[in-house]
Design a protein around this motif. Sequence first.
Motif, short mmCIF file in Angstrom:
data_model
loop_
_atom_site.label_atom_id
_atom_site.label_comp_id
_atom_site.label_asym_id
_atom_site.label_seq_id
_atom_site.Cartn_x
_atom_site.Cartn_y
_atom_site.Cartn_z
N ILE A 153 0.84 -1.21 0.00
CA ILE A 153 0.00 0.00 0.00
C ILE A 153 0.87 1.26 0.00
N ASN A 154 1.89 1.26 0.84
CA ASN A 154 2.73 2.46 0.92
C ASN A 154 3.64 2.62 -0.29
N ASN A 155 4.07 1.49 -0.88
CA ASN A 155 4.92 1.59 -2.07
C ASN A 155 4.17 2.19 -3.25
N ILE A 156 2.89 1.90 -3.34
CA ILE A 156 2.11 2.48 -4.45
C ILE A 156 1.64 3.89 -4.08
N ASN A 157 0.95 4.01 -2.94
CA ASN A 157 0.30 5.29 -2.62
C ASN A 157 1.31 6.39 -2.29
N TYR A 158 2.14 6.14 -1.32
CA TYR A 158 3.05 7.20 -0.86
C TYR A 158 4.34 7.22 -1.69
N ARG A 159 5.08 6.11 -1.68
CA ARG A 159 6.36 6.11 -2.39
C ARG A 159 6.15 6.34 -3.89
N GLY A 160 5.09 5.73 -4.45
CA GLY A 160 4.82 5.91 -5.88
C GLY A 160 4.50 7.36 -6.22
N SER A 161 3.70 8.00 -5.37
CA SER A 161 3.39 9.42 -5.60
C SER A 161 4.66 10.26 -5.51
N TRP A 162 5.51 9.91 -4.56
CA TRP A 162 6.77 10.66 -4.42
C TRP A 162 7.68 10.45 -5.65
N LEU A 163 7.78 9.19 -6.12
CA LEU A 163 8.61 8.94 -7.31
C LEU A 163 8.10 9.76 -8.49
N CYS A 164 6.77 9.79 -8.65
CA CYS A 164 6.19 10.53 -9.77
C CYS A 164 6.42 12.03 -9.62
N SER A 165 6.13 12.55 -8.44
CA SER A 165 6.26 14.01 -8.29
C SER A 165 7.72 14.42 -8.37
N ARG A 166 8.63 13.57 -7.90
CA ARG A 166 10.05 13.92 -8.03
C ARG A 166 10.45 14.02 -9.50
N ALA A 167 10.03 13.04 -10.30
CA ALA A 167 10.36 13.05 -11.74
C ALA A 167 9.71 14.26 -12.42
N GLU A 168 8.49 14.57 -12.04
CA GLU A 168 7.78 15.72 -12.63
C GLU A 168 8.46 17.04 -12.27
N LEU A 169 8.84 17.16 -10.99
CA LEU A 169 9.52 18.39 -10.54
C LEU A 169 10.86 18.57 -11.26
N LYS A 170 11.57 17.47 -11.48
CA LYS A 170 12.87 17.57 -12.15
C LYS A 170 12.72 18.18 -13.54
N GLN A 171 11.63 17.86 -14.23
CA GLN A 171 11.38 18.46 -15.54
C GLN A 171 10.88 19.90 -15.39
N MET A 172 9.90 20.11 -14.52
CA MET A 172 9.29 21.44 -14.39
C MET A 172 10.32 22.50 -14.03
N ILE A 173 11.24 22.15 -13.15
CA ILE A 173 12.17 23.13 -12.61
C ILE A 173 13.07 23.72 -13.71
N LYS A 174 13.23 22.98 -14.82
CA LYS A 174 14.18 23.45 -15.84
C LYS A 174 13.49 24.03 -17.08
N GLN A 175 12.16 24.15 -17.06
CA GLN A 175 11.48 24.64 -18.26
C GLN A 175 11.04 26.10 -18.07
N ASP A 176 10.79 26.79 -19.19
CA ASP A 176 10.29 28.16 -19.11
C ASP A 176 8.84 28.14 -18.63
N PRO A 177 8.46 29.16 -17.84
CA PRO A 177 7.05 29.21 -17.40
C PRO A 177 6.13 29.58 -18.55
N LEU A 178 4.86 29.23 -18.39
CA LEU A 178 3.83 29.63 -19.35
C LEU A 178 3.08 30.84 -18.78
N PRO A 179 2.57 31.71 -19.68
CA PRO A 179 1.82 32.86 -19.18
C PRO A 179 0.52 32.44 -18.50
#
Length: 269
Positions: free
Chosen positions: A117-143
Amino acid sequence: MTRTYIFSGVAVITGAGGTGIGAAVAKGFALSGCDRIAITDLNPSSLNNTKEAIHAASPDVRLFVQAGDISDESFVDSFIGAVVSEFGRLDYAVNCAGVLGDALRSTETSTEVFDRINNINYRGSWLCSRAELKQMIKQDPLPSHGPAREPQRGAIVNIASQLGIVGQPGAPAYCASKAAIIAMTRSDAIDYARDGIRVNCVCPGVIETPMTTSSDEVRERLRPAVEIAPMKRMGKPEEVADAVLFLCSTFASFIQGHALVVDGGYIIN
Ligand SMILES: NC(=O)c1ccc[n+]([C@@H]2O[C@H](COP(=O)([O-])OP(=O)(O)OC[C@H]3O[C@@H](n4cnc5c(N)ncnc54)[C@H](O)[C@@H]3O)[C@@H](O)[C@H]2O)c1
Protein backbone atom coordinates in the motif's frame (compact mmCIF):
# COMPACT_ATOMS: atom_id res chain seq x y z
CA MET A 1 -9.30 38.87 -20.15
CA THR A 2 -10.60 35.34 -20.60
CA ARG A 3 -12.61 33.67 -17.87
CA THR A 4 -12.10 30.07 -18.96
CA TYR A 5 -9.19 27.82 -18.13
CA ILE A 6 -6.23 28.00 -20.51
CA PHE A 7 -4.44 24.66 -20.49
CA SER A 8 -1.87 25.49 -23.15
CA GLY A 9 0.70 23.13 -21.63
CA VAL A 10 1.10 19.38 -21.24
CA ALA A 11 -0.87 17.28 -18.73
CA VAL A 12 0.24 13.98 -17.18
CA ILE A 13 -2.13 11.75 -15.23
CA THR A 14 -1.25 8.51 -13.43
CA GLY A 15 -3.90 5.92 -12.52
CA ALA A 16 -5.84 7.11 -15.57
CA GLY A 17 -7.28 3.78 -16.67
CA GLY A 18 -10.92 2.79 -16.43
CA THR A 19 -13.72 4.83 -14.89
CA GLY A 20 -12.08 6.24 -11.77
CA ILE A 21 -10.81 9.65 -10.73
CA GLY A 22 -7.70 9.60 -12.94
CA ALA A 23 -9.75 8.82 -16.05
CA ALA A 24 -12.19 11.64 -15.17
CA VAL A 25 -9.26 14.04 -14.75
CA ALA A 26 -7.78 13.04 -18.13
CA LYS A 27 -11.14 13.47 -19.86
CA GLY A 28 -11.66 16.75 -18.00
CA PHE A 29 -8.35 18.13 -19.30
CA ALA A 30 -9.32 17.17 -22.86
CA LEU A 31 -12.76 18.80 -22.57
CA SER A 32 -11.14 21.92 -21.08
CA GLY A 33 -8.90 22.49 -24.10
CA CYS A 34 -5.66 20.74 -23.12
CA ASP A 35 -4.46 19.21 -26.36
CA ARG A 36 -1.34 17.30 -25.19
CA ILE A 37 -2.12 14.69 -22.56
CA ALA A 38 -0.08 11.73 -21.27
CA ILE A 39 -1.79 8.94 -19.36
CA THR A 40 -0.49 5.88 -17.58
CA ASP A 41 -1.91 3.02 -15.51
CA LEU A 42 -0.92 -0.46 -14.38
CA ASN A 43 -3.82 -1.91 -16.37
CA PRO A 44 -3.23 -1.61 -20.16
CA SER A 45 -6.78 -2.50 -21.20
CA SER A 46 -8.48 0.02 -18.90
CA LEU A 47 -5.91 2.58 -20.02
CA ASN A 48 -6.91 1.86 -23.61
CA ASN A 49 -10.56 2.50 -22.65
CA THR A 50 -9.62 5.98 -21.42
CA LYS A 51 -7.66 6.59 -24.63
CA GLU A 52 -10.64 5.63 -26.76
CA ALA A 53 -13.06 7.73 -24.71
CA ILE A 54 -10.85 10.81 -25.05
CA HIS A 55 -10.36 10.27 -28.78
CA ALA A 56 -14.11 9.87 -29.28
CA ALA A 57 -14.99 13.07 -27.38
CA SER A 58 -11.93 15.18 -28.29
CA PRO A 59 -10.42 13.92 -31.56
CA ASP A 60 -7.84 16.74 -31.82
CA VAL A 61 -6.12 15.86 -28.55
CA ARG A 62 -2.63 14.37 -28.88
CA LEU A 63 -2.35 11.48 -26.44
CA PHE A 64 0.74 9.71 -25.13
CA VAL A 65 -0.26 6.39 -23.58
CA GLN A 66 2.06 4.01 -21.73
CA ALA A 67 1.13 1.34 -19.19
CA GLY A 68 3.37 0.63 -16.22
CA ASP A 69 3.85 0.41 -12.47
CA ILE A 70 4.33 3.75 -10.71
CA SER A 71 5.93 2.02 -7.72
CA ASP A 72 8.81 1.08 -10.08
CA GLU A 73 11.36 3.90 -10.09
CA SER A 74 12.80 2.97 -13.49
CA PHE A 75 9.32 2.96 -15.09
CA VAL A 76 8.43 6.35 -13.59
CA ASP A 77 11.64 8.00 -14.74
CA SER A 78 11.45 6.51 -18.24
CA PHE A 79 7.72 7.38 -18.58
CA ILE A 80 8.23 11.03 -17.62
CA GLY A 81 11.29 11.14 -19.91
CA ALA A 82 9.21 9.74 -22.78
CA VAL A 83 6.44 12.30 -22.17
CA VAL A 84 8.97 15.13 -22.38
CA SER A 85 10.52 13.62 -25.54
CA GLU A 86 7.05 13.47 -27.09
CA PHE A 87 5.64 16.84 -25.99
CA GLY A 88 8.69 18.93 -25.00
CA ARG A 89 7.54 19.84 -21.49
CA LEU A 90 5.23 18.97 -18.60
CA ASP A 91 2.89 21.51 -16.98
CA TYR A 92 0.09 19.81 -15.06
CA ALA A 93 0.82 16.57 -13.24
CA VAL A 94 -1.88 14.64 -11.41
CA ASN A 95 -0.64 11.72 -9.33
CA CYS A 96 -3.73 9.60 -8.91
CA ALA A 97 -2.67 5.93 -8.99
CA GLY A 98 -3.49 4.23 -5.72
CA VAL A 99 -4.85 1.16 -3.94
CA LEU A 100 -7.17 0.74 -0.94
CA GLY A 101 -6.34 -2.70 0.48
CA ASP A 102 -8.42 -5.01 2.66
CA ALA A 103 -10.06 -4.01 5.96
CA LEU A 104 -7.34 -4.98 8.45
CA ARG A 105 -6.29 -3.66 11.83
CA SER A 106 -2.55 -3.26 12.38
CA THR A 107 -2.23 -6.56 14.26
CA GLU A 108 -3.80 -8.33 11.24
CA THR A 109 -1.67 -6.49 8.67
CA SER A 110 1.41 -8.22 7.30
CA THR A 111 4.52 -6.24 6.51
CA GLU A 112 4.03 -7.20 2.84
CA VAL A 113 0.53 -5.67 2.79
CA PHE A 114 1.76 -2.52 4.56
CA ASP A 115 4.65 -2.19 2.10
CA ARG A 116 2.46 -2.74 -0.98
CA ILE A 117 0.00 0.00 0.00
CA ASN A 118 2.73 2.46 0.92
CA ASN A 119 4.92 1.59 -2.07
CA ILE A 120 2.11 2.48 -4.45
CA ASN A 121 0.30 5.29 -2.62
CA TYR A 122 3.05 7.20 -0.86
CA ARG A 123 6.36 6.11 -2.39
CA GLY A 124 4.82 5.91 -5.88
CA SER A 125 3.39 9.42 -5.60
CA TRP A 126 6.77 10.66 -4.42
CA LEU A 127 8.61 8.94 -7.31
CA CYS A 128 6.19 10.53 -9.77
CA SER A 129 6.26 14.01 -8.29
CA ARG A 130 10.05 13.92 -8.03
CA ALA A 131 10.36 13.05 -11.74
CA GLU A 132 7.78 15.72 -12.63
CA LEU A 133 9.52 18.39 -10.54
CA LYS A 134 12.87 17.57 -12.15
CA GLN A 135 11.38 18.46 -15.54
CA MET A 136 9.29 21.44 -14.39
CA ILE A 137 12.17 23.13 -12.61
CA LYS A 138 14.18 23.45 -15.84
CA GLN A 139 11.48 24.64 -18.26
CA ASP A 140 10.29 28.16 -19.11
CA PRO A 141 7.05 29.21 -17.40
CA LEU A 142 3.83 29.63 -19.35
CA PRO A 143 1.82 32.86 -19.18
CA SER A 144 -1.20 33.01 -16.88
CA HIS A 145 -4.78 33.87 -17.82
CA GLY A 146 -4.59 37.46 -16.64
CA PRO A 147 -2.04 40.26 -16.14
CA ALA A 148 -2.24 40.26 -12.33
CA ARG A 149 -1.14 36.62 -12.14
CA GLU A 150 2.38 35.25 -12.16
CA PRO A 151 3.49 32.96 -14.99
CA GLN A 152 3.37 29.28 -14.00
CA ARG A 153 6.28 26.84 -14.46
CA GLY A 154 4.22 23.85 -13.40
CA ALA A 155 1.43 22.62 -11.14
CA ILE A 156 1.26 19.25 -9.39
CA VAL A 157 -1.84 17.81 -7.76
CA ASN A 158 -1.39 14.69 -5.64
CA ILE A 159 -4.48 12.66 -4.85
CA ALA A 160 -4.56 12.00 -1.11
CA SER A 161 -7.83 11.22 0.74
CA GLN A 162 -10.09 12.39 3.54
CA LEU A 163 -8.50 9.39 5.27
CA GLY A 164 -5.22 11.29 5.33
CA ILE A 165 -6.97 13.71 7.69
CA VAL A 166 -9.31 11.51 9.74
CA GLY A 167 -9.10 7.83 10.66
CA GLN A 168 -11.25 4.91 9.58
CA PRO A 169 -11.55 1.41 11.09
CA GLY A 170 -9.31 -1.21 9.50
CA ALA A 171 -7.23 1.10 7.33
CA PRO A 172 -4.01 2.03 9.18
CA ALA A 173 -1.67 1.52 6.21
CA TYR A 174 -3.98 3.33 3.77
CA CYS A 175 -4.66 6.27 6.13
CA ALA A 176 -0.94 6.65 6.86
CA SER A 177 -0.05 6.51 3.15
CA LYS A 178 -2.51 9.33 2.43
CA ALA A 179 -1.37 11.45 5.41
CA ALA A 180 2.15 11.05 4.04
CA ILE A 181 1.00 12.39 0.67
CA ILE A 182 -0.45 15.48 2.37
CA ALA A 183 2.80 16.06 4.29
CA MET A 184 4.90 15.50 1.16
CA THR A 185 2.71 17.97 -0.75
CA ARG A 186 3.27 20.67 1.87
CA SER A 187 7.04 20.13 1.92
CA ASP A 188 7.36 20.20 -1.87
CA ALA A 189 5.11 23.29 -1.98
CA ILE A 190 7.57 25.09 0.29
CA ASP A 191 10.64 23.93 -1.62
CA TYR A 192 9.41 24.69 -5.16
CA ALA A 193 7.37 27.88 -4.64
CA ARG A 194 10.45 29.93 -5.49
CA ASP A 195 10.62 28.12 -8.86
CA GLY A 196 7.08 29.12 -9.83
CA ILE A 197 5.78 25.59 -9.30
CA ARG A 198 2.62 25.02 -7.28
CA VAL A 199 2.09 21.72 -5.44
CA ASN A 200 -1.29 20.90 -3.91
CA CYS A 201 -3.35 17.85 -3.11
CA VAL A 202 -7.00 16.85 -3.26
CA CYS A 203 -8.54 14.74 -0.48
CA PRO A 204 -11.59 12.93 -1.89
CA GLY A 205 -14.30 11.50 0.33
CA VAL A 206 -16.11 8.35 -0.78
CA ILE A 207 -16.25 8.55 -4.57
CA GLU A 208 -18.13 6.19 -6.87
CA THR A 209 -15.28 4.42 -8.68
CA PRO A 210 -14.15 0.80 -9.16
CA MET A 211 -12.16 1.18 -5.90
CA THR A 212 -15.36 1.64 -3.88
CA THR A 213 -17.97 -0.25 -5.89
CA SER A 214 -16.23 -3.36 -7.20
CA SER A 215 -17.31 -5.59 -4.28
CA ASP A 216 -20.22 -5.76 -1.82
CA GLU A 217 -17.69 -6.04 1.02
CA VAL A 218 -16.11 -2.68 0.19
CA ARG A 219 -19.51 -1.01 -0.37
CA GLU A 220 -20.61 -2.24 3.06
CA ARG A 221 -17.36 -1.12 4.66
CA LEU A 222 -17.77 2.40 3.26
CA ARG A 223 -21.52 2.74 3.91
CA PRO A 224 -21.07 4.41 7.37
CA ALA A 225 -18.77 7.04 5.83
CA VAL A 226 -21.39 7.86 3.19
CA GLU A 227 -24.05 8.18 5.87
CA ILE A 228 -21.92 10.39 8.15
CA ALA A 229 -21.24 12.92 5.39
CA PRO A 230 -23.87 15.72 5.42
CA MET A 231 -24.48 15.28 1.68
CA LYS A 232 -25.19 11.56 2.27
CA ARG A 233 -24.08 10.31 -1.11
CA MET A 234 -20.97 9.14 -2.89
CA GLY A 235 -19.20 11.78 -4.94
CA LYS A 236 -18.68 11.38 -8.67
CA PRO A 237 -15.18 11.12 -10.14
CA GLU A 238 -16.01 14.16 -12.28
CA GLU A 239 -16.61 16.22 -9.11
CA VAL A 240 -13.09 15.41 -7.94
CA ALA A 241 -11.74 16.13 -11.43
CA ASP A 242 -13.31 19.62 -11.29
CA ALA A 243 -11.31 20.39 -8.13
CA VAL A 244 -8.12 18.98 -9.67
CA LEU A 245 -8.47 21.04 -12.85
CA PHE A 246 -9.04 24.20 -10.80
CA LEU A 247 -5.86 23.56 -8.79
CA CYS A 248 -3.84 22.93 -11.96
CA SER A 249 -5.14 26.11 -13.60
CA THR A 250 -3.81 29.61 -13.10
CA PHE A 251 -7.14 30.43 -11.43
CA ALA A 252 -5.45 28.83 -8.41
CA SER A 253 -2.32 30.97 -8.82
CA PHE A 254 -1.98 31.81 -5.09
CA ILE A 255 -2.93 28.38 -3.73
CA GLN A 256 0.11 26.49 -2.51
CA GLY A 257 0.52 23.37 -0.36
CA HIS A 258 -3.23 23.08 0.16
CA ALA A 259 -5.15 19.88 0.91
CA LEU A 260 -8.52 20.51 -0.75
CA VAL A 261 -11.18 18.24 0.72
CA VAL A 262 -13.89 17.07 -1.74
CA ASP A 263 -16.02 14.91 0.52
CA GLY A 264 -19.64 16.09 0.78
CA GLY A 265 -18.77 17.49 4.23
CA TYR A 266 -17.57 14.23 5.83
CA ILE A 267 -14.71 15.69 7.86
CA ILE A 268 -16.74 18.58 9.31
CA ASN A 269 -19.15 16.20 11.03
N1 LIG B 1 -12.79 6.35 -4.69
C1 LIG B 1 -12.66 6.89 -3.49
O1 LIG B 1 -13.60 6.88 -2.66
C2 LIG B 1 -11.37 7.56 -3.11
C3 LIG B 1 -11.38 8.33 -1.94
C4 LIG B 1 -10.21 8.97 -1.55
C5 LIG B 1 -9.08 8.85 -2.32
N2 LIG B 1 -9.10 8.08 -3.44
C6 LIG B 1 -7.86 8.00 -4.21
O2 LIG B 1 -8.09 8.39 -5.52
C7 LIG B 1 -7.15 7.73 -6.38
C8 LIG B 1 -7.91 7.10 -7.54
O3 LIG B 1 -8.75 6.09 -7.02
P1 LIG B 1 -10.12 5.66 -7.72
O4 LIG B 1 -11.15 5.76 -6.71
O5 LIG B 1 -10.26 6.37 -9.01
O6 LIG B 1 -9.83 4.11 -7.91
P2 LIG B 1 -9.57 3.24 -9.22
O7 LIG B 1 -9.25 1.90 -8.69
O8 LIG B 1 -10.65 3.42 -10.19
O9 LIG B 1 -8.26 3.94 -9.84
C9 LIG B 1 -6.98 3.70 -9.36
C10 LIG B 1 -6.13 3.38 -10.57
O10 LIG B 1 -4.77 3.25 -10.13
C11 LIG B 1 -4.22 2.18 -10.88
N3 LIG B 1 -3.07 1.63 -10.16
C12 LIG B 1 -3.09 0.89 -9.02
N4 LIG B 1 -1.84 0.55 -8.70
C13 LIG B 1 -1.02 1.08 -9.65
C14 LIG B 1 0.38 1.05 -9.86
N5 LIG B 1 1.22 0.40 -9.03
N6 LIG B 1 0.88 1.69 -10.95
C15 LIG B 1 0.05 2.33 -11.79
N7 LIG B 1 -1.28 2.39 -11.65
C16 LIG B 1 -1.79 1.76 -10.58
C17 LIG B 1 -5.34 1.17 -11.03
O11 LIG B 1 -5.10 0.28 -12.10
C18 LIG B 1 -6.54 2.06 -11.24
O12 LIG B 1 -6.83 2.28 -12.61
C19 LIG B 1 -6.41 6.72 -5.50
O13 LIG B 1 -5.16 7.26 -5.13
C20 LIG B 1 -7.31 6.59 -4.29
O14 LIG B 1 -6.60 6.20 -3.15
C21 LIG B 1 -10.23 7.45 -3.86
